[in-house]
Design an enzyme around this catalytic site. Structure first.
Site, PDB file in Angstrom:
ATOM      1  N   ASP A 286     -40.927   2.706  84.173  1.00  0.00           N
ATOM      2  CA  ASP A 286     -40.227   1.437  84.275  1.00  0.00           C
ATOM      3  C   ASP A 286     -41.180   0.479  85.009  1.00  0.00           C
ATOM      4  O   ASP A 286     -42.277   0.852  85.442  1.00  0.00           O
ATOM      5  CB  ASP A 286     -38.882   1.608  85.001  1.00  0.00           C
ATOM      6  CG  ASP A 286     -37.959   0.440  84.729  1.00  0.00           C
ATOM      7  OD1 ASP A 286     -36.739   0.590  84.852  1.00  0.00           O
ATOM      8  OD2 ASP A 286     -38.467  -0.651  84.363  1.00  0.00           O
TER       9      ASP A 286
HETATM   10  C1  GLC Z   1     -36.828  -3.675  84.412  1.00  0.00           C
HETATM   11  C2  GLC Z   1     -35.771  -2.693  83.989  1.00  0.00           C
HETATM   12  C3  GLC Z   1     -36.043  -2.084  82.651  1.00  0.00           C
HETATM   13  C4  GLC Z   1     -36.767  -3.088  81.783  1.00  0.00           C
HETATM   14  C5  GLC Z   1     -38.141  -3.274  82.385  1.00  0.00           C
HETATM   15  C6  GLC Z   1     -38.971  -4.311  81.621  1.00  0.00           C
HETATM   16  O1  GLC Z   1     -37.019  -3.613  85.798  1.00  0.00           O
HETATM   17  O2  GLC Z   1     -35.431  -1.646  84.881  1.00  0.00           O
HETATM   18  O3  GLC Z   1     -34.773  -1.692  82.111  1.00  0.00           O
HETATM   19  O4  GLC Z   1     -36.874  -2.608  80.466  1.00  0.00           O
HETATM   20  O5  GLC Z   1     -38.081  -3.637  83.752  1.00  0.00           O
HETATM   21  O6  GLC Z   1     -38.413  -5.569  81.782  1.00  0.00           O
END
Ligand code: GLC
Length: 741
Positions: free
Chosen positions: A278
């Site tokens: 993430d």
């Molecule tokens: C965010 C979220 C994730 C998302 C990623 C990219 O913090 O936790 O669900 O896809 O970053 O934006």
């Protein structure tokens, strides 16, 4: 588990037709040949995902030098194609980039938030919505979305419940697979196909106290029974990618978890897609206290098989050094790069790297109709006293409330590419287009957190001139989603005061609640004649609500999540254990005599101030008609190990509207070596029943459906007595019993 078989019977198409099936040998040969030509630096470059920065010189140089494998958040198709041109034509090996975006519930044409999509209990509608999202996103050059979010979510304090399909494992599984199919189709190389991403792996929805990013303690048996199934089903359905979760599970952050990412995902599930961290979740293992520094984080994430580092710079900063030190083997790097190259081959990017220019790819009429159907089916009728709904189409109506005309807020969270709600039709706009309806408008409050009283007085004065009042309340979009947790689940601002003042006029009062989570609206429900709840429903929320309020459409939504009476009940969910003292003799705090003896009240599992049950249960939702359920009929009262039990039930529409009803199949294992929930959803069928007619719903149960994970971590059904319901929600219906031997 049959859960998987059931859900995958349809998803298998994806597997058989190669969207993410075991890669063909030819593809592996290509991957190996390319890998053999790559330097260590180029391999690490593929493992690096950067957030878009337009056509900055730095970005162009990194792409040209093979230091980037993927870019997220770049949605200008001309920029996408230029960066892709540099990658393909100017880098040494010409490996294409894959462009990603959080297309969570639509790109331009916005569907209901996933929690609302779950409330439709209609996987076909959810799949259609994902297809629209993929067609629009791919037109901008996006070929990878970070969706579906299939974290089972049982705590309405958690802001990200909005992005989930709710509290139930089975419903989340069905909706997750439908979403994957909508994004990917059966051919991931189709230019309008977008790689899906099962996230967040795993257990993120169990964040302690509903506070985002918080720790989770999940026994492995519960992980396997509750949290894994939607992910396993997504993997089996060919979901092209997975994403790590931010949280630690039992002390180990997912981005460093060999158990999750190797033992389960790779070895048990034989998954060969791409696993991305993430956002900087590798780096965040340092503040977690799991890693000493960024190098240690890179070391642990690489050895936990995290293929790609999203915006964390851990791999580009330290992986080369770690390989040279022998602490990360180059074979580990090669495996990660294989998974990345495999995604790009599957997407057809080596053959068709560029997004085709399209004239009008957005807001097509059929896309808007898909969004309207989803919005319509997502609305849940919570109350309709004296048939206050549907409204008389020729009346004088006061439209009021802070969400009556707020295009941005009705879109809900995770709306990057339509944040201003362009093309959104609000309830006020839609109602003003209804012939014969005389609409007055007084917002009452300017936004959901507004505490000013001035507008309330004007709304009350207008109400006195109306035949009926519809008050649109709820949450602004900013109050739900990532990092937007609330410890108080009541209506924000002075919305309750507005509702009280309107109720005091004595006019028929309809509440429409638009929010990103369940809310503790017991008081407001009492004050209103009718209540329609719609989780932020996107571009076409207005036309959908207008049709529902005026009876052109009949509410069919069912709650995908339990509504607590008070926030203090959270987490509260239907598939709970019975405990040794289920709620009996529930006394209310105000009814207890002064000086009452200690054990005169409170000797069972309930709250003195909130009772023992929720405000509205999972699966609940009324209609403009009424349905009568017959007793479920079983094909046998003895299910054998290789047997199948068929459950049928007659449902009669005893009202005057043709309407859809979602019949729900629940089971209970009465006695087991580990206490089992009082009910578990095993199936559902949404069926249209004409007024006055009867339809029969049919379900099949096998031992796989009754299986649970035992203390020895084996999953199987235990012989014994079971109850089975076919009911309109998770609290009603009379069970029948059968034996499994
Ligand atoms: C965010 C979220 C994730 C998302 C990623 C990219 O913090 O936790 O669900 O896809 O970053 O934006």
């Amino acid at each position: 588990m049959k859960l998987l078989r059931n859900v995958l019977a349809v998803g298998m198409g994806a597997l058989l037709l190669g969207s993410c099936a075991k890669p063909k040998d030819a593809m592996e040969v290509k991957i190996d040949r390319l890998l053999s030509q790559m330097t260590l630096e180029e391999k690490i470059g593929q493992m690096n995902q950067l957030s878009g920065a337009g056509l900055s010189d730095d970005m162009k140089n990194q792409v040209r030098d093979g230091k980037v494998g993927s870019i997220l958040n770049e949605v200008d198709v001309d920029v996408v194609n230029e960066l892709q041109r540099i990658a393909v034509e100017e880098s040494r090996l010409g490996i294409p980039l894959v462009f990603a975006r959080d297309v969570i519930h639509g790109f331009k044409t916005v569907m209901p938030i996933p929690l609302g999509q779950a409330a439709t209990w209609n996987p076909a509608v959810v799949e259609a919505g994902a297809r629209v999202a993929a067609e629009e996103a791919s037109a901008a050059g996006v070929r990878w979305t970070f969706s579906p979010m299939i974290d089972v979510s049982r705590d309405p304090r958690w802001g990200r419940i909005a992005e989930s399909y709710g509290e139930d494992t089975y419903l989340s599984t069905v909706m997750g697979v439908a979403t994957v199919r909508g994004y990917q189709t059966d051919d991931l190389a189709d230019p309008t196909a977008v790689a899906a991403c099962a996230k967040h792996f795993c257990g993120y929805g169990a964040a302690e106290s509903g506070r985002d990013y918080n720790t989770t303690w999940i026994p492995e048996a519960q992980l396997r029974d509750v949290y894994f199934p939607p992910f396993q089903a997504a993997a089996e359905a060919g979901c092209a990618t997975f994403m790590c979760s931010f949280n630690d599970i039992n002390g180990v952050p997912s981005s460093g978890s060999k158990f999750l990412n190797i033992d389960v995902l790779r070895n048990e599930w034989d998954y060969d897609g791409l696993l991305v961290s993430d956002w900087a979740s590798i780096q965040q293992m340092v503040p977690h206290g799991f890693c000493a520094d960024l190098k240690d984080a890179a070391y642990k994430a690489a050895n936990a098989a995290v293929d790609m580092d999203m915006a964390g710079y851990a791999y580009t900063s330290h992986l080369k050094e770690l390989v040279e030190e022998g602490r990360v083997s180059e074979a580990v790097v090669d495996e990660a790069v294989r998974n990345i190259l495999r995604l790009k081959f599957r997407l057809g990017l080596f053959d068709n790297p560029y997004a085709p220019k399209q004239d009008h790819p957005y807001y097509k009429e059929e896309s808007l109709q898909t969004a309207k159907q989803a919005a319509e089916e997502s609305a849940v009728l919570l109350k309709n006293e004296g048939n206050a709904l549907p409204l008389d189409g020729g009346c004088t109506l006061l439209v009021t409330g802070p969400l009556a005309d707020s295009p941005r807020d009705q879109m809900g969270t995770w709306c990057f590419d339509n944040a201003e709600g362009e093309r959104a039709v609000t309830p006020l706009q839609a109602l003003r287009q209804v012939n014969g309806l005389r609409v007055m408008y007084e917002p009452g409050l300017a936004y959901s957190r507004d505490r000013s009283q001035a507008g309330i007085r004007r709304a009350v004065q207008a109400a006195r001139r109306a035949d009926a009042v519809v008050c649109f309340v709820g949450e602004e979009a900013i109050l739900s989603g990532e990092g937007k947790c609330r410890a108080d689940l009541s209506l924000p601002g002075a919305q309750t005061e507005l509702i009280c003042a309107l109720a005091a006029t004595g006019k028929p009062l309809v509440l429409v609640v638009m929010a990103g989570r369940p809310l503790t609206i017991g008081t407001e429900v009492q004050l209103a004649d009718a209540v329609l709840f719609q989780f932020h429903a996107g571009t076409m929320a207005g036309p959908a609500l207008a049709d529902l309020l005026l009876g052109k459409a009949v509410p069919s939504g069912k709650l995908p999540v339990t509504f607590p009476t008070m926030a203090g009940q959270a987490p509260v969910y239907y598939a709970h254990k019975n405990t040794g003292r289920p709620p009996v003799d529930v006394a209310h705090i105000d009814s207890i005599p002064v000086g009452a003896p200690q054990f005169s009240v409170g000797a069972s599992s309930y709250y003195l101030d909130a009772g023992g049950w929720p405000l509205f249960p999972f699966g609940y939702g009324l209609s403009y008609t009424t349905f009568e359920y017959g007793e479920p009929h079983l094909s046998t009262d003895l299910l054998t190990e290789s047997g199948t039990l068929t459950v049928t039930c007659d449902i009669t529409n005893t009202g005057i509207y043709d309407a859809y009803e979602t019949a729900q199949l629940y089971t209970r294992d009465l006695v087991a070596s580990l206490c089992q929930p009082v009910r578990q959803l095993r199936g559902f069928e949404k069926v249209l029943i004409p007024a006055g007619e009867t339809r029969t719903v049919t379900f099949e149960l096998t031992p796989d459906d009754l299986a649970f994970c035992h203390a020895d971590l084996r999953t199987y059904a235990e012989p014994g007595e079971f109850q089975v319901w076919v009911s309109t929600d998770s609290q009603s219906g009379k069970p029948v019993t059968f034996e499994y031997e």
